[in-house]
Structure formats: C-alpha cells, structure tokens
Motif scaffolding. Sequence first.
Motif, mmCIF file in Angstrom:
data_model
loop_
_atom_site.group_PDB
_atom_site.id
_atom_site.type_symbol
_atom_site.label_atom_id
_atom_site.label_comp_id
_atom_site.label_asym_id
_atom_site.label_seq_id
_atom_site.Cartn_x
_atom_site.Cartn_y
_atom_site.Cartn_z
ATOM 1 N N GLY A 372 -10.998 4.585 -5.641
ATOM 2 C CA GLY A 372 -10.312 3.399 -6.142
ATOM 3 C C GLY A 372 -8.859 3.346 -5.707
ATOM 4 O O GLY A 372 -8.333 2.262 -5.402
ATOM 5 N N ASN A 373 -8.187 4.504 -5.677
ATOM 6 C CA ASN A 373 -6.803 4.543 -5.201
ATOM 7 C C ASN A 373 -6.689 4.022 -3.773
ATOM 8 O O ASN A 373 -5.761 3.285 -3.431
ATOM 9 C CB ASN A 373 -6.264 5.972 -5.271
ATOM 10 C CG ASN A 373 -5.961 6.417 -6.682
ATOM 11 O OD1 ASN A 373 -5.873 5.602 -7.598
ATOM 12 N ND2 ASN A 373 -5.811 7.717 -6.874
ATOM 13 N N THR A 376 -7.422 0.120 -3.567
ATOM 14 C CA THR A 376 -6.429 -0.743 -4.221
ATOM 15 C C THR A 376 -5.005 -0.423 -3.790
ATOM 16 O O THR A 376 -4.054 -0.972 -4.344
ATOM 17 C CB THR A 376 -6.533 -0.608 -5.747
ATOM 18 O OG1 THR A 376 -6.347 0.770 -6.121
ATOM 19 C CG2 THR A 376 -7.891 -1.084 -6.245
ATOM 20 N N GLN A 378 -3.050 1.998 -4.290
ATOM 21 C CA GLN A 378 -2.185 2.572 -5.316
ATOM 22 C C GLN A 378 -2.456 4.069 -5.364
ATOM 23 O O GLN A 378 -3.416 4.566 -4.789
ATOM 24 C CB GLN A 378 -2.468 1.964 -6.677
ATOM 25 C CG GLN A 378 -3.824 2.353 -7.259
ATOM 26 C CD GLN A 378 -3.994 1.895 -8.691
ATOM 27 O OE1 GLN A 378 -3.228 1.110 -9.204
ATOM 28 N NE2 GLN A 378 -5.025 2.392 -9.344
ATOM 29 N N PRO A 384 -2.400 -1.696 -9.064
ATOM 30 C CA PRO A 384 -3.314 -2.000 -7.959
ATOM 31 C C PRO A 384 -2.854 -3.216 -7.174
ATOM 32 O O PRO A 384 -2.465 -4.238 -7.760
ATOM 33 C CB PRO A 384 -4.647 -2.251 -8.663
ATOM 34 C CG PRO A 384 -4.281 -2.613 -10.065
ATOM 35 C CD PRO A 384 -3.035 -1.851 -10.381
ATOM 36 N N GLN A 385 -2.886 -3.115 -5.870
ATOM 37 C CA GLN A 385 -2.482 -4.220 -5.006
ATOM 38 C C GLN A 385 -3.733 -5.028 -4.654
ATOM 39 O O GLN A 385 -4.351 -4.836 -3.602
ATOM 40 C CB GLN A 385 -1.777 -3.693 -3.768
ATOM 41 C CG GLN A 385 -0.473 -2.972 -4.090
ATOM 42 C CD GLN A 385 0.385 -2.721 -2.860
ATOM 43 O OE1 GLN A 385 -0.029 -2.945 -1.733
ATOM 44 N NE2 GLN A 385 1.599 -2.259 -3.091
ATOM 45 N N LEU A 386 -4.095 -5.932 -5.544
ATOM 46 C CA LEU A 386 -5.350 -6.670 -5.398
ATOM 47 C C LEU A 386 -5.333 -7.600 -4.195
ATOM 48 O O LEU A 386 -6.361 -7.801 -3.540
ATOM 49 C CB LEU A 386 -5.630 -7.460 -6.674
ATOM 50 C CG LEU A 386 -5.774 -6.605 -7.949
ATOM 51 C CD1 LEU A 386 -6.068 -7.492 -9.149
ATOM 52 C CD2 LEU A 386 -6.863 -5.553 -7.768
ATOM 53 N N THR A 388 -3.778 -7.065 -1.342
ATOM 54 C CA THR A 388 -3.994 -6.229 -0.158
ATOM 55 C C THR A 388 -5.436 -5.750 -0.111
ATOM 56 O O THR A 388 -6.029 -5.652 0.976
ATOM 57 C CB THR A 388 -3.029 -5.030 -0.173
ATOM 58 O OG1 THR A 388 -1.706 -5.474 -0.472
ATOM 59 C CG2 THR A 388 -3.011 -4.340 1.180
ATOM 60 N N MET A 389 -6.018 -5.463 -1.275
ATOM 61 C CA MET A 389 -7.420 -5.060 -1.310
ATOM 62 C C MET A 389 -8.319 -6.186 -0.806
ATOM 63 O O MET A 389 -9.276 -5.948 -0.056
ATOM 64 C CB MET A 389 -7.816 -4.653 -2.727
ATOM 65 C CG MET A 389 -9.264 -4.168 -2.828
ATOM 66 S SD MET A 389 -9.758 -3.732 -4.518
ATOM 67 C CE MET A 389 -9.805 -5.358 -5.274
ATOM 68 N N SER A 503 0.720 -11.623 -3.377
ATOM 69 C CA SER A 503 1.191 -10.254 -3.615
ATOM 70 C C SER A 503 2.509 -10.220 -4.370
ATOM 71 O O SER A 503 3.172 -9.166 -4.403
ATOM 72 C CB SER A 503 1.358 -9.523 -2.270
ATOM 73 O OG SER A 503 2.306 -10.191 -1.454
#
Length: 679
Positions: A372-373, A376, A378, A384-386, A388-389, A503
């Motif tokens: 997950g890191n 996301t 992070q 979490p950088q949604l 960018t994800m 973002s």
Amino acid sequence: MPTTTSPAFDAAAIAIYALVLLVPGVLVGYAAGLRGWILAAMAPLLTYAVGGLTGPWLHALGIPFGIGSFLLALVLFVAVAAGVRWLSRRGRWARPEEPHVPWARTGHLAVLGCVVLASVVGGYVVLTGLVQLGAISQGFDAVYHANGIRYIAETGDGSVTGMGTTNWFDAEIFYPNAYHLVAAVDYQIGTASIPVVLNTNTLLIPGMLALSFAGLVRQFRGRAVLAGASAILAVVPTAALYESMDRGPLLPFLVGLALTPLGAVALQRYLARPALDSGLVFVLAAVGLLTVHSSTLFAGILFALPMLAQRWIVARGHRLRTMGRDGLALLAAAVASVLVAWSQLFGALGLAGGDIPYLGWDSEAGLPGAIGNLLTFQHAVPTPQLATMAALVLGIAFVRRLGALRWVAATAVLCGTLYVAVATSDSAFVMALSRPWWDDPFRFVAMATVPLCLLAAHGLAESQAWARDRLALARPFAGGRIPRAPVAAALAVVVLGGYAVASNGLYTRTNAKTVYDGYHEGPGTDVYGMVVSPGEAQAMLELGKRAQPGDWAMNDRYDGTAWTYAIGGVRTVAGHFDGSLVPWDAAVLGARFRDYDWDPDVQETVARLNVRWVIVGRGGHPLDSLRETGVRDLDGLPFIELVYRNDDASVYRVDRIFDPGTVVPAGAPARAYGPLPAP
C-alpha cells in the motif's frame, strides 16, 4: 539566529551552487560529444565524477584539493574528453551518431518549462520547510557531512578517509566524498556558511531529479509530453525525496538518487554506439554514481538491469551476438572504472567487511501495508497521494505503450520487491542483500518511488494522448479546420493542470511540513529543546572568535555541539553523534574530563590534542541519560574559566595545560578509576 539570510543572499547562494554543479559537467560533457537535453541532464553527474576522482588522486600525489587544483583538474578532464571525441570521429575509431526522435520546438520549450516549474516547486517546498536557508538540520547524519565539507575546504585533504577524522581521528574510515568535495568548492568561494551550503544543495535536488527524468525520456525516444510530466511528478512524492530530508537527512544518498536514472542514459548510449567518447561518458557516469555514495552505483545497476534485459529480448535473431558484444563493452568499461576509481571501490569493499557495526533496521510493516505504501506514494507520512496513485494505475494499464521505456515497469517491480522485503522481514538473507543501503526501508521506498513516478507520468501522458486521438476523429479536427498541434498542447496543459488541482497543488504543503520536521522538530517547537538551538549555534560562533588556529574543544557527543567545527570552525573531540568505534582519546575525555586536575590520562590527552576550550549545550540528540559524565557540572572547577554563556550553551577556557610528562600533582585526591577504554 546567526544563520539568518536575506532573499537576495539566498538567490545568490542558489545561483552559485547551481553553476558549480552544472558548469564543470557541461564543459566535460560537451567536449565528449553530449548535446541538448542529454548534456544538461548529465552535467551534475559529470561534475561529481570530476570532483570525486580529483580529490583522492590529488591526495595520492600530495596536492591539496581546492578551487585552483579543481579547476586545473577540470581542464585536464576537458582535454581528455575532447581528445577522445576527436578519435571517435576519425578513422577506424569512427562510429555514427545515433539520431534522436525529433521534438518540435514547442515540445522542447514545453519540457523546459516543466523542468523549470518542477525545480521551482521542489525548491519552494524545501525552502518553505527550512524556513530560512541557514537552518540547521536536527537529524543524525547532517553533522558528519557538514564537518566533512569544512575539513576538506580547510585542509585540502581530498582522500576518501580524510573527513572521517573529524570524529574518528585515530582511524581511517572510508566514506565516498564527491558530494563533499563539490560542496567544499562552493564553500571556498566564500559566500555562504556550511549550513547554507548543505541546504542550497538540498534545495537543488528536486530539480536535479526532474532534469534526470527529462534526459532519460529524451534518450529513450519518449514523447515530450512524457518528459514534461515526469519532470513535474519527480518533485511530488513525499517518500522519494522529502522524507529523507526529514530523517537523517540522507544528503549524499538523495543526490545519488536524483542522478540514478542517468546511469541508464549513459549505458544505453554506450551500448547503442560503443565508441571511445560514449565509453568515456559511461565510465564517468558510473564513477560519479560510485563517488557520490557507494550504494548509488548498486542502485544504478538495479535501475538499469531491466533495460539490459529488454535490449537482449528484443534483439531476437541476433540476441547472442548482442549479448556478447555488450558483455565485452561492459568489461572494458569496468576495467577502466577500476583503474580510475580503485580507492573508492576498494574502500567500499573494505567498509562492508570492516569494524563498523551493521545492525540494520527493524521491519516496519506487514505485506499489505508495504504494498500500500508503494501504490499510494506514502511511507512514514500518513498522507496517501491518491491523485498520483490514479496516474500510476493509468500508467500500468498503458505500460505496453511505453516503447523503449517499457523496462521501467520491471525496474519498479524489482525495486518495489526489495522495499517490501526490507520493510517486512528481518531475516539474515534480506539484511545481507540490503547491506549497501543499511537495510533501511526509507532508502528502499525512495528507490522504488523513482520508477513508479515515471509510470505515473506515463499515465498522465497517455491520458493526453487518448484525448488527442479521440478529438482527432471529430469532424472539425479531421477536416483540418482546427490545427491539431495547439489542441494537443492544450490537452497536455489540461491534464497536468488537472493533476495539480487534484493533488492539492502537487502536495506541496505536506512535503514542506515533512522537511520542516527535520529542521525544526514540528509546529510550536521549543527552540531550547532542539538538538542545535539558535543559542547553541551562537555559542559555537563565539568560540570560533576566541579560539586560535589549531585549538580543539572538549564537548559532549550527544548535546548538539558536534556541529561546532562546521559552524564555528573549531575542531571538537566528538565530531559526530555516532558513538560507534569511539576513539580511545575521546572515550577517556568523555568519561573523565572533569577529573583533569588529578587524572594523568586526561592531562596527557588534553595536551596532545591541544584541547584549549570546552563547549556544552543544553539540547541533545538522544536521551539525557546518554550524556557524557566527563562534561557534566563543570561550573566551579578550578582548571577552567567560563568565558561565554547564554540560555542554551556555555563556553569555557582551559586555564592550564599540563606537560604530557608531568605526573599527577602531589596531594591530589585519591580516585578509584575503572578500566581504561579499550584502544
């Protein structure tokens, strides 16, 4: 605070350091045949190669390292590069140049704008986190780099073990020093303090990564939209750069990380056209990565291995011939690299098998959390950088359209797998495998984030391409009544602008807060509790005004005064927070300095090291329980005199120095000493 600066000074300091980083590399690269984006991207790495080779070789020849000797060495590097380039274009050495896929002039300008924007955004994030360019890092590692830079600048010792004597003064401890050598040149120009030198370089790192991405995309025939998008995304993920500015900070590692993609650029140029000039550039790139930090060369190998695999896979009918030719070319480059950088190579190998303890870091996450890191963007910062994800998901979906850069996906998988292993396991195998990076999850997640950024940028670029292709089918565009190029450019602006909005301004607030915590320890910081507070820094400067050349100061390893040499110019007994392999002299003084009047070992050590001062701070790096007993409760002792004090620190002068042959004065109080520290 003594490190306060003005906006005009900041701008000048940044401009000077940028020139120090770019100009030497541009001169060498241009002489070797580099042009355009590749020349600009490779310039910092070539500068570090020149500095990293010059320092140790000058030391071997007995020549001090400084601005003058660095410039003379630069002239030699440029001459060699020009000669090699001349040979490569004539007779049997000649090889045809590999053409680049053309970008329109507007494409070049757009990429330039994106690189400049990324550099400004990244610099703004760092400077906002610093608050001021002269801020002092509160982390563990920065003091070693700071003292090392001052040591090189003042002594001219460019060897790979010299700057380690600021802490381990009776041992030879290897540390790759290209970062410090180039910084020493900047410091010797005389416009900035050591903290400003450190922070100016740190401020330039996001822009260096953005430029590296642009050069990588250009070399592998990517679209201008991808180059621009990758430059912007380079300065976004917290886990890539900013966490390691907070924790540590891991400054040479971060510089190496920003330059790692360039190893693949130089390798591809060399294998596509194996000639003397491309070989020289590749050797300098490899040596530059090695001399910035030993782990960077290993990271560069990890980054480029999938590129080699893709090259051999697509060779098909002549795969074995391609592999054989590449193997010979790489062997020749490896031999040349060993010849010119033997001190760094053997120093790194000696460090791996040396006495410095290797304990690694505890695992920090379960498998779902680690994955997950990565997805996301992070890590330690729970944000979490949604956006960018989402871009990453699109990049993975369109990965087949990456063309010559498809290997980046495999690089992301490889580096991501290593991060997951380090983050989730404490096994002996994982620790052995990750030793070049000290089994540190922060370093591995940063390494994995770099190729993931490229994939996310690809997702944004393909979104623009998809919209462009859909609009091309519409009647006004297909009929030619509306020019396509402006529409494509407008779509790129819309996609990148939409990402910036989604973002929340490229996550600048989160990233700036992350940097801030490494220099000011959070909002509402009690400055008196900082590792190095403003008052302690002022005391270091006051000590520098009073001390004579060659004077040393006694200090507590754990109270922040290890920064004294970097800030005030006075060598201290403890030059780093690191308490491993403490020199015998430092151990004696740390434990028993206050017994100076009747302890012959302390008397002899003080005289031999020329300890004429004592500086004690109020703050501290670890817990108070680790403070050294030899410098506690010094007020009123008869052999020292208080000469300066503020709320945070005290400076004392040692009033008398015993001759090393003098016995303990008669009638001194009897003491029950424990065993001396082991030599």
